[in-house]
Design a protein around this motif. Structure first.
Motif, PDB file in Angstrom:
ATOM      1  N   PRO A  48     -47.619  -7.016   0.977  1.00 26.92           N
ATOM      2  CA  PRO A  48     -48.947  -6.336   1.237  1.00 26.92           C
ATOM      3  C   PRO A  48     -49.660  -5.646  -0.016  1.00 26.92           C
ATOM      4  CG  PRO A  48     -47.134  -5.817   3.014  1.00 26.92           C
ATOM      5  CD  PRO A  48     -46.606  -6.475   1.763  1.00 26.92           C
ATOM      6  N   GLY A  49     -49.158  -5.065  -0.610  1.00 32.68           N
ATOM      7  CA  GLY A  49     -49.717  -4.291  -1.852  1.00 32.68           C
ATOM      8  C   GLY A  49     -50.310  -5.268  -2.644  1.00 32.68           C
ATOM      9  N   ASP A  50     -49.788  -6.579  -2.913  1.00 30.90           N
ATOM     10  CA  ASP A  50     -50.279  -7.675  -3.831  1.00 30.90           C
ATOM     11  C   ASP A  50     -51.427  -8.214  -2.920  1.00 30.90           C
ATOM     12  OD1 ASP A  50     -48.407  -7.189  -5.640  1.00 30.90           O
ATOM     13  OD2 ASP A  50     -47.159  -8.761  -5.055  1.00 30.90           O
ATOM     14  N   THR A  51     -51.224  -8.182  -1.609  1.00 36.24           N
ATOM     15  CA  THR A  51     -52.399  -8.841  -0.676  1.00 36.24           C
ATOM     16  C   THR A  51     -53.916  -8.215  -0.923  1.00 36.24           C
ATOM     17  OG1 THR A  51     -50.977  -9.627   0.716  1.00 36.24           O
ATOM     18  CG2 THR A  51     -53.057  -9.445   1.557  1.00 36.24           C
ATOM     19  N   VAL A  52     -53.600  -6.655  -0.855  1.00 40.47           N
ATOM     20  CA  VAL A  52     -54.851  -6.030  -0.906  1.00 40.47           C
ATOM     21  C   VAL A  52     -55.608  -6.049  -2.216  1.00 40.47           C
ATOM     22  CG1 VAL A  52     -53.744  -3.660  -1.563  1.00 40.47           C
ATOM     23  CG2 VAL A  52     -56.089  -3.844   0.173  1.00 40.47           C
ATOM     24  N   VAL A  53     -54.820  -6.064  -3.111  1.00 45.84           N
ATOM     25  CA  VAL A  53     -55.476  -6.185  -4.643  1.00 45.84           C
ATOM     26  C   VAL A  53     -55.994  -7.489  -4.788  1.00 45.84           C
ATOM     27  CG1 VAL A  53     -54.773  -6.239  -7.048  1.00 45.84           C
ATOM     28  CG2 VAL A  53     -53.656  -4.440  -5.741  1.00 45.84           C
ATOM     29  N   ARG A  54     -55.423  -8.433  -4.434  1.00 42.91           N
ATOM     30  CA  ARG A  54     -55.943  -9.860  -4.370  1.00 42.91           C
ATOM     31  C   ARG A  54     -57.476 -10.023  -3.490  1.00 42.91           C
ATOM     32  NH1 ARG A  54     -55.931 -13.620  -0.569  1.00 42.91           N
ATOM     33  NH2 ARG A  54     -54.139 -13.035   0.447  1.00 42.91           N
ATOM     34  N   GLU A  55     -57.143  -9.354  -2.331  1.00 43.98           N
ATOM     35  CA  GLU A  55     -58.532  -9.436  -1.466  1.00 43.98           C
ATOM     36  C   GLU A  55     -59.580  -8.713  -2.070  1.00 43.98           C
ATOM     37  OE1 GLU A  55     -59.206 -11.223   1.246  1.00 43.98           O
ATOM     38  OE2 GLU A  55     -57.259 -11.890   1.791  1.00 43.98           O
ATOM     39  N   ILE A  56     -59.430  -7.278  -2.786  1.00 41.21           N
ATOM     40  CA  ILE A  56     -60.375  -6.762  -3.297  1.00 41.21           C
ATOM     41  C   ILE A  56     -61.069  -7.559  -4.489  1.00 41.21           C
ATOM     42  CG2 ILE A  56     -60.701  -4.504  -4.900  1.00 41.21           C
ATOM     43  CD1 ILE A  56     -58.429  -3.302  -2.947  1.00 41.21           C
ATOM     44  N   LYS A  57     -60.265  -8.119  -5.128  1.00 41.89           N
ATOM     45  CA  LYS A  57     -60.543  -9.048  -6.339  1.00 41.89           C
ATOM     46  C   LYS A  57     -61.307 -10.094  -5.811  1.00 41.89           C
ATOM     47  CE  LYS A  57     -60.859 -10.207 -10.641  1.00 41.89           C
ATOM     48  NZ  LYS A  57     -61.862  -9.598 -11.635  1.00 41.89           N
ATOM     49  N   GLU A  58     -60.989 -10.906  -4.823  1.00 41.44           N
ATOM     50  CA  GLU A  58     -61.738 -12.086  -4.344  1.00 41.44           C
ATOM     51  C   GLU A  58     -62.987 -11.678  -3.648  1.00 41.44           C
ATOM     52  OE1 GLU A  58     -57.945 -14.753  -3.396  1.00 41.44           O
ATOM     53  OE2 GLU A  58     -58.974 -13.947  -1.402  1.00 41.44           O
ATOM     54  N   GLU A  59     -63.182 -10.535  -2.805  1.00 40.66           N
ATOM     55  CA  GLU A  59     -64.118 -10.273  -2.034  1.00 40.66           C
ATOM     56  C   GLU A  59     -65.360  -9.678  -3.012  1.00 40.66           C
ATOM     57  OE1 GLU A  59     -63.488  -8.385   1.695  1.00 40.66           O
ATOM     58  OE2 GLU A  59     -61.793  -9.990   2.244  1.00 40.66           O
ATOM     59  N   THR A  60     -64.776  -8.699  -3.806  1.00 40.29           N
ATOM     60  CA  THR A  60     -65.652  -7.887  -4.495  1.00 40.29           C
ATOM     61  C   THR A  60     -65.911  -7.950  -6.123  1.00 40.29           C
ATOM     62  OG1 THR A  60     -64.194  -5.855  -4.851  1.00 40.29           O
ATOM     63  CG2 THR A  60     -65.308  -6.060  -2.636  1.00 40.29           C
ATOM     64  N   GLY A  61     -64.831  -8.532  -6.662  1.00 36.37           N
ATOM     65  CA  GLY A  61     -65.073  -8.798  -8.239  1.00 36.37           C
ATOM     66  C   GLY A  61     -64.263  -7.616  -8.859  1.00 36.37           C
ATOM     67  N   VAL A  62     -63.715  -6.593  -7.998  1.00 38.42           N
ATOM     68  CA  VAL A  62     -63.481  -5.255  -8.540  1.00 38.42           C
ATOM     69  C   VAL A  62     -61.793  -5.440  -8.734  1.00 38.42           C
ATOM     70  CG1 VAL A  62     -63.107  -2.713  -8.277  1.00 38.42           C
ATOM     71  CG2 VAL A  62     -65.095  -3.834  -7.709  1.00 38.42           C
ATOM     72  N   ASP A  63     -61.524  -4.832  -9.893  1.00 43.46           N
ATOM     73  CA  ASP A  63     -59.812  -4.939 -10.375  1.00 43.46           C
ATOM     74  C   ASP A  63     -59.224  -3.348  -9.928  1.00 43.46           C
ATOM     75  OD1 ASP A  63     -59.562  -7.358 -11.694  1.00 43.46           O
ATOM     76  OD2 ASP A  63     -60.680  -6.348 -13.239  1.00 43.46           O
ATOM     77  N   ALA A  64     -58.452  -3.489  -8.862  1.00 44.96           N
ATOM     78  CA  ALA A  64     -57.958  -2.384  -8.266  1.00 44.96           C
ATOM     79  C   ALA A  64     -56.563  -2.315  -8.438  1.00 44.96           C
ATOM     80  CB  ALA A  64     -58.490  -2.251  -6.650  1.00 44.96           C
ATOM     81  N   GLU A  65     -55.831  -1.100  -8.303  1.00 43.84           N
ATOM     82  CA  GLU A  65     -54.389  -1.182  -8.402  1.00 43.84           C
ATOM     83  C   GLU A  65     -54.107  -0.185  -7.099  1.00 43.84           C
ATOM     84  OE1 GLU A  65     -53.046   0.187 -12.256  1.00 43.84           O
ATOM     85  OE2 GLU A  65     -53.772   2.317 -11.847  1.00 43.84           O
ATOM     86  N   VAL A  66     -53.068  -0.422  -6.427  1.00 45.27           N
ATOM     87  CA  VAL A  66     -52.630   0.491  -5.391  1.00 45.27           C
ATOM     88  C   VAL A  66     -51.955   1.838  -5.768  1.00 45.27           C
ATOM     89  CG1 VAL A  66     -50.956   0.586  -3.440  1.00 45.27           C
ATOM     90  CG2 VAL A  66     -52.147  -1.433  -3.641  1.00 45.27           C
ATOM     91  N   THR A  67     -52.350   2.794  -5.114  1.00 46.63           N
ATOM     92  CA  THR A  67     -51.621   4.243  -5.511  1.00 46.63           C
ATOM     93  C   THR A  67     -50.894   4.725  -4.276  1.00 46.63           C
ATOM     94  OG1 THR A  67     -53.600   5.425  -4.772  1.00 46.63           O
ATOM     95  CG2 THR A  67     -53.494   4.757  -7.165  1.00 46.63           C
ATOM     96  N   ASP A  68     -51.139   4.443  -3.313  1.00 43.67           N
ATOM     97  CA  ASP A  68     -50.561   5.048  -2.052  1.00 43.67           C
ATOM     98  C   ASP A  68     -50.404   4.181  -0.977  1.00 43.67           C
ATOM     99  OD1 ASP A  68     -52.051   7.258  -3.706  1.00 43.67           O
ATOM    100  OD2 ASP A  68     -50.788   8.614  -2.298  1.00 43.67           O
ATOM    101  N   LEU A  69     -49.465   3.971  -0.067  1.00 47.73           N
ATOM    102  CA  LEU A  69     -49.405   3.379   1.252  1.00 47.73           C
ATOM    103  C   LEU A  69     -49.720   4.440   2.157  1.00 47.73           C
ATOM    104  CD1 LEU A  69     -48.720   1.278   3.281  1.00 47.73           C
ATOM    105  CD2 LEU A  69     -46.509   1.856   3.472  1.00 47.73           C
ATOM    106  N   VAL A  70     -50.848   4.327   2.833  1.00 45.39           N
ATOM    107  CA  VAL A  70     -51.413   5.353   3.695  1.00 45.39           C
ATOM    108  C   VAL A  70     -51.012   5.257   5.174  1.00 45.39           C
ATOM    109  CG1 VAL A  70     -53.516   6.410   4.532  1.00 45.39           C
ATOM    110  CG2 VAL A  70     -53.391   5.770   2.068  1.00 45.39           C
TER     111      VAL A  70
END
Length: 173
Positions: free
Chosen positions: A59-81
């Motif tokens: 799931p953490g990899d999924t959210v990083v991939r989705e952020i990149k695909e949808e917005t072009g932004v490079d992000a990293e996970v800090t917390d499972l909320v």
């Protein structure tokens, strides 16, 4: 909206029957306290980045991939909320029915990565950074609900009591 190929293959076998899927939500914050939102092309509403796990994908990899695909932004996970199981059955225009187990992640900009958002796929009309006190309208109801969960988590974190929230239906509204 692009439907993942594994769902297309499943739908050939199960038709429109209820399909249980793992999803992710990412709240991305920049260094100025702004959050990343996209205006969805299917509803016109503004929302955090959402997505569906591919088989075998963390799931953490999924959210990083989705952020990149949808917005072009490079992000990293800090917390499972939070981990939230929806009680709502969603029926799409084509008749497909789904429910989701959502994993909500707090994310930050990846050091040295792209921080300038752009529309990266057909799921969004616009994307951008927004101050929490000047959010664009209309906000998707799911984003309003999830922002409450993120806010509760961030209050706990600021008080030194950070732990993932396992949410029940009565906490969503």
């Amino acid at each position: 909206m692009t439907t993942p190929s594994f769902i297309i293959e499943l739908r050939k076998k199960i038709g429109h029957e209820l399909l249980w899927l793992n999803g992710v939500t990412g709240l991305v914050e920049d260094g100025h306290g702004r959050i990343l939102l996209g205006q969805r092309s299917d509803t016109g509403q503004w929302a955090m980045v959402y997505g569906i796990n591919e088989p075998g994908e963390q799931p953490g990899d999924t959210v990083v991939r989705e952020i990149k695909e949808e917005t072009g932004v490079d992000a990293e996970v800090t917390d499972l909320v939070a981990v939230v199981s929806s009680s709502e059955i969603i029926t799409y225009a084509n008749g497909d029915r789904t429910q989701y187990m959502d994993h909500s992640f707090l994310c930050r900009l990846k050091p040295g990565g792209n921080a300038e958002p752009f529309v990266g796929d057909d799921e969004s009309l616009k994307v951008g950074w927004f101050s929490r006190d000047a959010l664009p309208q209309p906000l998707a109801e799911s984003t309003v609900d999830r922002l409450k969960i993120f806010d509760e988590y961030l209050r706990g974190k600021a008080a030194g009591d950070a732990h993932a929230l396992f949410v029940t239906d009565n906490q969503l509204h």
